[in-house]
Enzyme design. Structure first.
Site, PDB file in Angstrom:
ATOM      1  N   GLU A   1       0.844  -1.193   0.000  1.00  0.00           N
ATOM      2  CA  GLU A   1       0.000   0.000   0.000  1.00  0.00           C
ATOM      3  C   GLU A   1       0.887   1.254   0.000  1.00  0.00           C
ATOM      4  O   GLU A   1       1.918   1.294   0.672  1.00  0.00           O
ATOM      5  CB  GLU A   1      -0.898   0.000   1.238  1.00  0.00           C
ATOM      6  CG  GLU A   1      -1.862   1.178   1.279  1.00  0.00           C
ATOM      7  CD  GLU A   1      -2.709   1.194   2.543  1.00  0.00           C
ATOM      8  OE1 GLU A   1      -3.932   1.379   2.432  1.00  0.00           O
ATOM      9  OE2 GLU A   1      -2.143   1.016   3.650  1.00  0.00           O
TER      10      GLU A   1
ATOM     11  N   LYS B   1      -8.735   3.046  -2.564  1.00  0.00           N
ATOM     12  CA  LYS B   1      -9.282   2.541  -1.303  1.00  0.00           C
ATOM     13  C   LYS B   1     -10.616   3.234  -1.035  1.00  0.00           C
ATOM     14  O   LYS B   1     -10.682   4.463  -0.987  1.00  0.00           O
ATOM     15  CB  LYS B   1      -8.283   2.819  -0.179  1.00  0.00           C
ATOM     16  CG  LYS B   1      -8.586   2.144   1.146  1.00  0.00           C
ATOM     17  CD  LYS B   1      -7.425   2.390   2.115  1.00  0.00           C
ATOM     18  CE  LYS B   1      -7.585   1.640   3.420  1.00  0.00           C
ATOM     19  NZ  LYS B   1      -6.425   1.834   4.326  1.00  0.00           N
TER      20      LYS B   1
ATOM     21  N   CYS C   1      -4.946  -2.802   2.556  1.00  0.00           N
ATOM     22  CA  CYS C   1      -4.964  -2.724   4.006  1.00  0.00           C
ATOM     23  C   CYS C   1      -6.306  -3.154   4.601  1.00  0.00           C
ATOM     24  O   CYS C   1      -6.767  -4.258   4.401  1.00  0.00           O
ATOM     25  CB  CYS C   1      -4.559  -1.313   4.417  1.00  0.00           C
ATOM     26  SG  CYS C   1      -4.118  -1.081   6.140  1.00  0.00           S
TER      27      CYS C   1
END
Length: 322
Positions: free
Chosen positions: A45, A127, A162
């Site tokens: 990430e 995300k 994540c």
């Protein structure tokens, strides 16, 4: 489609808050993966320009100057830097899922670009909900980021960032897209600190993050490439992290490759080791797991439980026909 492939998980230290250095290191890792025969390579990430742990450990005032530099060193999806990376991917002939802090105008997003063997970005996602204090830096992904799987010569490759791995509906939608090889992109995470010195939740540790990625393999019957960052002691001062009790340097890495039954396919690495964790896999082995449990197939009950998805991305403005 090739059934027997080699996959690689990057575990390495970013070129912290250094866009050009990050691009150089990314290209070096892509070239190394090509030499090693890797077909699908996953990056952590916000690999470029690194995960700014300062947002968790310092006040906004203490973080202002460093985050100003961070914004300047985040990468645009359409940029000379991305063009260099795409050219390197094309030359290497591999498929890459690249995590980076994406700059779009004056906004940042936690992004993943899926780059084909031809050096083309065949999918791009953000995300959908940055975690906790991350929301002070990065914006939300929209509905177009719900798509997380693309067809490649090496199977259906997916990816999440994540704590997207803790969103059950998002995971389930990825299974619906037929994922076979999943890239789990994570920042550096650490063991629990001494509870006498600092109270810290277990779900914010390397072990918990590894387990979350492992569970996606089990629940989705998918191979999982778990890619993580490393932080070394020499960079703590640069990142304003000296004396922060949750940070353990060198450390942060917990990379792994899981089979579709959740089995670890590699020996664990030390938390500070840099390189590309690799293993050979056979996509047909997914059927061993699917034969027992196909979460979106014979082991589902859509007559009782189903998922509603809004595929239309929100926009800041729309032009109306006159």
């Amino acid at each position: 489609m090739t059934q027997k492939i080699r996959v690689g998980a990057v575990q390495a230290e970013p070129a912290w808050i250094d866009l050009q250095g990050g691009v150089d290191k990314t290209i070096q890792l892509i070239q190394q993966a090509s030499r090693d025969g890797v077909n699908v390579l996953g990056f952590p990430e916000v690999w470029i320009p690194g995960y700014p742990w300062i947002i968790w450990t310092r006040s906004v005032v203490e973080s202002t100057e460093l985050m100003h530099d961070y914004m300047a060193n985040s990468m645009s999806r359409t940029s000379p830097e991305m063009a260099r990376i795409c050219a390197a991917v094309k030359e290497a002939g591999i498929f890459v899922v690249l995590g980076y802090s994406e700059r779009d105008g004056a906004s940042l997003y936690i992004a993943q670009s899926f780059i084909s063997t031809e050096g083309k970005i065949v999918h791009h996602r953000r995300k959908i909900k940055p975690t906790h204090v991350e929301r002070s830096i990065w914006g939300d992904g929209q509905a177009d980021s719900l798509k997380s799987v693309v067809d490649t010569p090496f199977g259906k490759v997916g990816g999440l960032n994540c704590w997207e791995h803790l969103q059950p509906l998002l995971r389930y939608y990825e299974y619906c897209q037929g994922v076979q090889v999943h890239v789990a992109s994570w920042p550096p995470m650490f063991p629990l600190p001494d509870p006498k010195e600092l109270k810290w939740p277990y779900h914010e540790t390397a072990e918990a993050s590894l387990r979350a990625s492992q569970f996606l393999a089990i629940e989705g019957q998918s191979f999982v490439i778990l890619s993580t960052q490393v932080i070394t002691e020499r960079n703590l001062e640069k990142l304003n992290l000296l004396g922060v009790k949750v940070i353990q340097a060198p450390g942060g890495g917990f990379s792994m490759i899981f089979g579709p039954d959740g089995k670890m396919l590699c020996e664990p690495w030390p938390a500070g080791k840099e390189g590309i964790m690799q293993t050979d896999i056979d996509l047909r082995d997914i059927d061993y797991a699917k034969g027992l449990i196909d979460t979106v197939g014979h082991y589902s009950r859509p007559d009782l439980l189903s998922l509603l998805v809004n595929p239309k991305a929100a926009q800041t403005y729309q032009l109306m026909d006159s």
